[in-house]
Design a protein around this motif. Structure first.
Motif, PDB file in Angstrom:
ATOM      1  N   LEU A  56       0.830  -1.195   0.000  1.00 29.75           N
ATOM      2  CA  LEU A  56       0.000   0.000   0.000  1.00 29.75           C
ATOM      3  C   LEU A  56       0.872   1.255   0.000  1.00 29.75           C
ATOM      4  CD1 LEU A  56      -2.639  -1.227   2.599  1.00 29.75           C
ATOM      5  CD2 LEU A  56      -2.727  -1.344   0.096  1.00 29.75           C
ATOM      6  N   PRO A  57       0.314   2.411  -0.359  1.00 24.98           N
ATOM      7  CA  PRO A  57       1.121   3.644  -0.421  1.00 24.98           C
ATOM      8  C   PRO A  57       1.799   4.005   0.894  1.00 24.98           C
ATOM      9  CG  PRO A  57      -0.962   3.971  -1.540  1.00 24.98           C
ATOM     10  CD  PRO A  57      -1.041   2.620  -0.862  1.00 24.98           C
ATOM     11  N   ASN A  58       1.222   3.605   2.032  1.00 23.27           N
ATOM     12  CA  ASN A  58       1.826   3.918   3.331  1.00 23.27           C
ATOM     13  C   ASN A  58       2.923   2.930   3.720  1.00 23.27           C
ATOM     14  OD1 ASN A  58       0.444   1.631   4.056  1.00 23.27           O
ATOM     15  ND2 ASN A  58      -0.987   2.669   5.431  1.00 23.27           N
ATOM     16  N   GLY A  59       3.237   1.974   2.836  1.00 22.11           N
ATOM     17  CA  GLY A  59       4.293   1.005   3.100  1.00 22.11           C
ATOM     18  C   GLY A  59       3.805  -0.299   3.689  1.00 22.11           C
ATOM     19  N   ALA A  60       2.576  -0.340   4.167  1.00 22.25           N
ATOM     20  CA  ALA A  60       2.024  -1.574   4.732  1.00 22.25           C
ATOM     21  C   ALA A  60       1.814  -2.595   3.617  1.00 22.25           C
ATOM     22  CB  ALA A  60       0.696  -1.280   5.421  1.00 22.25           C
ATOM     23  N   THR A  61       1.793  -3.862   3.993  1.00 27.35           N
ATOM     24  CA  THR A  61       1.505  -4.926   3.033  1.00 27.35           C
ATOM     25  C   THR A  61       0.257  -5.691   3.463  1.00 27.35           C
ATOM     26  OG1 THR A  61       2.943  -6.501   4.177  1.00 27.35           O
ATOM     27  CG2 THR A  61       3.921  -5.223   2.366  1.00 27.35           C
ATOM     28  N   VAL A  62      -0.455  -6.183   2.474  1.00 27.13           N
ATOM     29  CA  VAL A  62      -1.659  -6.979   2.696  1.00 27.13           C
ATOM     30  C   VAL A  62      -1.525  -8.229   1.837  1.00 27.13           C
ATOM     31  CG1 VAL A  62      -4.161  -7.071   2.420  1.00 27.13           C
ATOM     32  CG2 VAL A  62      -3.071  -4.934   3.124  1.00 27.13           C
ATOM     33  N   GLU A  63      -1.765  -9.380   2.435  1.00 26.45           N
ATOM     34  CA  GLU A  63      -1.733 -10.627   1.671  1.00 26.45           C
ATOM     35  C   GLU A  63      -3.148 -11.125   1.439  1.00 26.45           C
ATOM     36  OE1 GLU A  63       1.000 -13.594   3.027  1.00 26.45           O
ATOM     37  OE2 GLU A  63       2.634 -12.142   3.160  1.00 26.45           O
ATOM     38  N   ALA A  89      -6.119  -0.885  10.689  1.00 28.59           N
ATOM     39  CA  ALA A  89      -4.857  -0.172  10.529  1.00 28.59           C
ATOM     40  C   ALA A  89      -3.882  -0.947   9.655  1.00 28.59           C
ATOM     41  CB  ALA A  89      -4.230   0.061  11.903  1.00 28.59           C
ATOM     42  N   PRO A  90      -2.880  -0.218   9.146  1.00 32.57           N
ATOM     43  CA  PRO A  90      -1.855  -0.908   8.358  1.00 32.57           C
ATOM     44  C   PRO A  90      -0.921  -1.761   9.207  1.00 32.57           C
ATOM     45  CG  PRO A  90      -1.356   1.444   8.513  1.00 32.57           C
ATOM     46  CD  PRO A  90      -2.701   1.232   9.150  1.00 32.57           C
TER      47      PRO A  90
END
Length: 158
Positions: A56-63, A89-90
């Protein structure tokens, strides 16, 4: 459950649109954020599985895990997906739920290419997350469906 619908005309033949929709690599290239394919497999009977990680743009990742569960060549594609953990939250502390999606895309010949109709269903657990994302963030799901259709159109634009 949250439901969204959308439709668009894509400037390509149904066979070409179908080929993109059932190809995990090509679909990943259409994502709004960088996607890494972690695993992909043929499951038999035309079913396909894909596990992805989105940054994501904020650096977080989602699987997420997505499975092509139904398809009729050049006419229909149904994908079921899941994200767990899912949440506010991220960071992992804010993720304690799960989201399960079912996205059906139907294709039909159109004088300008292919008419694509999308119906998406989103199920979120637990109840706290369902209430928040179903009421406060409800519009984000329709915006996502509309944006997906726009990217599909753009993929075949001259």
């Amino acid at each position: 459950m949250i439901r969204t619908r959308g439709s668009a005309v894509v400037g390509a033949a149904p066979a070409d649109v179908y080929a993109l929709l059932v190809d995990p690599l090509r679909m990943a290239a259409l994502a709004p954020h960088p996607v890494e394919i972690l695993a992909a497999a043929e499951l038999g009977g035309g079913r396909r599985f894909c596990r992805i990680r989105t940054r994501l743009p904020n650096g977080a990742t989602v699987e997420a895990e997505n499975t092509l569960v139904e398809h009729v060549p050049h006419q229909r594609v149904v994908v079921v997906g899941a994200i767990r953990p899912f949440g506010f939250a991220p960071t992992s502390r804010g993720r304690f739920g799960r989201v399960v999606t079912r996205v059906e895309r139907t294709l039909a010949e159109h004088p300008r290419g292919t008419a694509v109709a999308v119906t998406a269903e989103v199920r979120i657990t637990p109840a706290l997350l369902r209430a928040y994302f179903g009421l406060v963030k409800r519009d984000q799901w329709q915006r996502a469906t509309d944006a997906d259709l726009a990217r599909l159109r753009a993929a075949f634009a001259g």
